[in-house]
Design a protein around this motif. Structure first.
Motif, PDB file in Angstrom:
ATOM      1  N   ARG A  98       0.848  -1.196   0.000  1.00  0.00           N
ATOM      2  CA  ARG A  98       0.000   0.000   0.000  1.00  0.00           C
ATOM      3  C   ARG A  98       0.879   1.240   0.000  1.00  0.00           C
ATOM      4  NH1 ARG A  98      -2.982  -0.715   5.408  1.00  0.00           N
ATOM      5  NH2 ARG A  98      -1.041  -1.774   5.870  1.00  0.00           N
ATOM      6  N   PRO A  99       0.459   2.311  -0.693  1.00  0.00           N
ATOM      7  CA  PRO A  99       1.258   3.545  -0.755  1.00  0.00           C
ATOM      8  C   PRO A  99       1.068   4.394   0.507  1.00  0.00           C
ATOM      9  CG  PRO A  99      -0.713   3.813  -2.074  1.00  0.00           C
ATOM     10  CD  PRO A  99      -0.743   2.398  -1.556  1.00  0.00           C
ATOM     11  N   LEU A 100       1.807   4.058   1.554  1.00  0.00           N
ATOM     12  CA  LEU A 100       1.626   4.729   2.846  1.00  0.00           C
ATOM     13  C   LEU A 100       2.695   5.771   3.142  1.00  0.00           C
ATOM     14  CD1 LEU A 100       0.551   1.679   5.063  1.00  0.00           C
ATOM     15  CD2 LEU A 100      -0.901   3.338   3.865  1.00  0.00           C
ATOM     16  N   GLY A 101       3.514   6.113   2.142  1.00  0.00           N
ATOM     17  CA  GLY A 101       4.518   7.148   2.350  1.00  0.00           C
ATOM     18  C   GLY A 101       5.932   6.636   2.202  1.00  0.00           C
ATOM     19  N   LEU A 102       6.874   7.579   2.070  1.00  0.00           N
ATOM     20  CA  LEU A 102       8.282   7.221   1.882  1.00  0.00           C
ATOM     21  C   LEU A 102       8.827   6.462   3.079  1.00  0.00           C
ATOM     22  CD1 LEU A 102      10.937   7.337   0.332  1.00  0.00           C
ATOM     23  CD2 LEU A 102      11.301   9.648   1.249  1.00  0.00           C
TER      24      LEU A 102
END
Length: 292
Positions: free
Chosen positions: A108-112
């Motif tokens: 999931r794209p949850l941040g760097l």
């Protein structure tokens, strides 16, 4: 004794929506600057810094990146038969050896910060580099400068920084310097993710190249949301400074933001002008366009 930087993490899970429709089927990291994908520029930069292991934090549908750095015996044999030495060199430059490349998935794209956390088992308990492939640095290896600075410091987080206009500080993680900033490397007492221009502690912006201590993983384990509701790497860096001091390194290469269409075009022009065989003709063409 300072531990060497052997591993580098490349967060490459993004969808690349700013470059649609080009990135509908092809990962944005494979968009070429002249004839070389932006991701390859980052990998070559890491190689020049002595990096031995390359960790891609990827997502579904991005197998082309792995294939790009794989060997291609049939193509190599064809080029050898035809005596195409220059093309062979280019092919070898795009190849990582057996065991050098590790792929981990970010579901999931949850941040760097979350992307870096996904690489924790592959990195282990040692300092490591992080390179954001959208940032193409020409002229010399930015990460090599950070690795050199880390070796001199002994221990700590070292971030590549660039002095940006104050009105643009809300686009970056901004360092809060601790004293003199006249040297290439300076100590910081903290950093703030994307502050308003009036609240920014300085105009020194982190620009996509990091050498980090493994202490960030313990902080990232908490899964704390930061700016934008994402798990921010800057929060992990700031939250581990008691054990791992923070330093900024004003690097000497020329940086292009290839996550932006204008920056991508500028990188292509700059790389083309520096390329033997096409640079002079491109310069003449640009002069003609500008003067017409």
């Amino acid at each position: 004794m300072t531990r060497p930087i052997r591993k580098a993490v490349f967060p490459v899970a993004g969808l690349g929506t700013r470059f649609l429709p080009a990135t509908k089927a092809m990962p944005k990291e494979l968009l070429p600057v002249v004839d070389k994908p932006v991701l390859q520029y980052a990998v070559e930069e890491a190689k020049a810094a002595g990096i031995e292991e390359f960790i891609f934090v990827s997502s579904r549908g991005k197998g082309m990146m792995e294939d790009h750095f794989d060997s291609h015996p049939e193509l190599q044999a064809a080029l050898e038969r035809k005596g195409k030495a220059e093309a062979l060199d280019a092919l070898h430059g795009a190849t990582l050896g057996s065991g050098q490349l590790t792929i981990v998935r970010q579901d999931r794209p949850l941040g760097l910060g979350h992307a870096v956390w996904c690489a924790r088992h592959a990195v282990g308990d040692e300092p490591f580099a992080v390179l954001l492939p959208d940032e193409v640095v020409l002229d010399r290896s930015c990460i090599a400068e950070l690795v050199e600075a880390h070796a001199k410091i002994g221990k700590g987080h070292v971030l590549a920084v660039q002095d940006v206009p104050r009105e643009k500080t809300s686009m970056y993680g901004i360092l809060d310097p601790d004293g003199d900033t006249s040297g290439a490397v300076f100590k910081a007492k903290g950093m703030v993710e994307k502050p308003k221009s009036e609240d920014a502690p300085s105009t020194f912006a982190a620009t996509g190249r990091y050498v980090l201590e493994p202490s960030v993983f313990a902080f990232l384990d908490k899964g704390l949301e930061g700016a934008g509701g994402e798990i921010q790497l800057t929060d992990a860096i700031a939250g581990t400074m008691e054990d791992s001091p923070l330093y900024g390194c004003a690097f000497t290469g020329t940086r292009y933001d290839c996550g932006d269409k204008l920056g991508f075009l500028m990188a292509n022009v700059a790389a083309g002008l520096a390329r033997d065989g096409i640079g002079d003709d491109l310069r003449a063409f640009l002069r003609e366009i500008v003067e017409s």
